[in-house]
Design an enzyme around this catalytic site. Structure first.
Site, PDB file in Angstrom:
ATOM      1  N   GLU A  60       0.943  -1.179   0.078  1.00  0.00           N
ATOM      2  CA  GLU A  60      -0.151  -0.018   0.079  1.00  0.00           C
ATOM      3  C   GLU A  60       0.990   1.236   0.217  1.00  0.00           C
ATOM      4  O   GLU A  60       1.589   1.461   1.046  1.00  0.00           O
ATOM      5  CB  GLU A  60      -0.776   0.035   1.147  1.00  0.00           C
ATOM      6  N   GLU A  90     -11.703   2.568   6.349  1.00  0.00           N
ATOM      7  CA  GLU A  90     -10.618   2.507   7.145  1.00  0.00           C
ATOM      8  C   GLU A  90     -10.527   4.163   7.557  1.00  0.00           C
ATOM      9  O   GLU A  90      -9.759   5.125   7.226  1.00  0.00           O
ATOM     10  CB  GLU A  90      -9.102   2.482   6.658  1.00  0.00           C
TER      11      GLU A  90
END
Length: 260
Positions: A143, A240
Site C-alpha cells: 500500500e 478505514e
C-alpha cells in the site's frame, strides 16, 4: 454492488475490540478488517467471526515494533529473518481466519538511508512473501501511504507500487489502493482507478482531508463507488476512517449500500 468491510481498528472504538465484531454486524457489515490480530488468540477471533457471520477481509503482517514507531520491516536491510518469521505468523492467522489477502508494510526510510538498498531488500522480501502466500492460495498486497500521516514511509505513489509488483512478477502480489492516501499524495483518483484496476487487490476509503466519514470532505465518493462497481472490482472495500463521533451514528452515507 460495492461490498464494505468495517475497519475495526478505527471504527467502533467506543467498544472493546472483541465486541466490535458484533457492533459491525448489527450495522449490516458482512466483513471486517483491522491492522493486526496478533494480540488475540486466533481462536477468539475466529469465534467472533463465526458468531456474527462475518468474513475476515484483510489484516497486516507483523510490522516490527509498532509501539516504538516502526511501520513495517519489508524494506529494512538486516531484518530479513524477522520478516520471514512475520510472514509465517501472518499466514498462520490468515489460514485460521479465512482472509485471502495480507498487507505487508514496507517500513520507514531515514534521511541518510540508501533508497536503492532498501528497494532491493523490499523486492526480495516481497518475492519471498508472495511465494509463501501462494502455497496457501493467499495474496500479498502493498500500500502506498501518504507522508503527511506517515513521514518517511518507503512507498507513497500508486505507479511506483505497480512497478514494484511488475518487477517482482508474482501473480499474487497486488496493490492496496487506499483512496484517502492517494488523494493526499496524487489526486486524479478516477483516472488512476481506471488505469490500474486490473492490478488492485484491495481498496480502502476515508474522507479527505480529516479521515472521517467518506461523505465529508473533498472526495466525491458516490461517484467513485459507482465507478469502482462499473470497473468490475468485486473485492471488499475497507472503511478505514475515524468516525467523528460514535460509529453507528455516522453511517448514513453507507445505508444505501448495505444489505437490509
Amino acid at each position: 454492488m460495492p461490498r464494505f468491510a468495517a475497519n475495526l481498528t478505527m471504527m467502533y472504538r467506543e467498544h472493546e475490540f472483541l465486541d466490535r465484531f458484533g457492533a459491525a454486524s448489527a450495522d449490516g457489515f458482512k466483513a471486517v478488517e483491522y491492522l493486526f490480530p496478533y494480540d488475540y488468540a486466533v481462536e477468539a477471533l475466529a469465534t467472533r467471526l463465526n458468531e456474527h457471520g462475518l468474513t475476515q477481509a484483510l489484516f497486516n503482517a507483523p510490522p516490527g515494533d509498532w509501539a516504538k514507531g516502526e511501520r513495517g520491516i519489508a524494506s529494512l536491510p538486516g531484518r530479513e529473518d524477522e520478516f520471514r518469521r512475520s510472514i509465517e505468523t501472518a499466514l498462520r492467522y490468515a489460514q485460521a481466519l479465512g482472509n485471502d489477502k495480507v498487507h505487508v508494510m514496507a517500513g520507514l526510510l531515514g534521511a541518510s538511508d540508501d533508497r536503492a538498498q532498501h528497494r532491493d531488500v523490499y523486492l526480495k522480501n516481497l518475492d519471498y512473501a508472495a511465494s509463501q502466500a501462494a502455497a496457501h492460495s493467499k495474496t500479498i498486497v502493498i500500500e502506498p501511504i501518504n507522508t503527511r500521516d506517515m513521514p518517511g514511509y518507503f512507498l507513497n505513489r500508486q505507479h511506483e507500487a505497480q512497478q514494484i509488483c511488475r518487477q517482482v512478477g508474482a501473480g499474487n502480489l497486488k496493490v492496496q489502493f487506499d483512496l484517502y492516501h492517494c488523494q493526499v499524495v496524487e489526486g486524479d483518483l478516477a483516472t488512476k482507478l481506471k488505469d490500474l484496476i486490473a492490478d488492485i487487490g484491495h481498496i480502502q476509503i476515508a474522507g479527505v482531508p480529516d479521515r472521517h466519514e467518506p461523505d465529508e470532505g473533498e472526495v466525491n465518493y458516490p461517484y467513485l463507488l459507482k465507478l469502482i462497481d462499473t470497473l468490475g472490482y468485486d473485492g471488499w472495500i475497507g472503511c478505514e476512517y475515524i468516525p467523528k463521533e460514535k460509529t453507528s451514528a455516522g453511517l448514513g452515507w453507507i445505508r444505501e449500500w448495505l444489505p437490509n
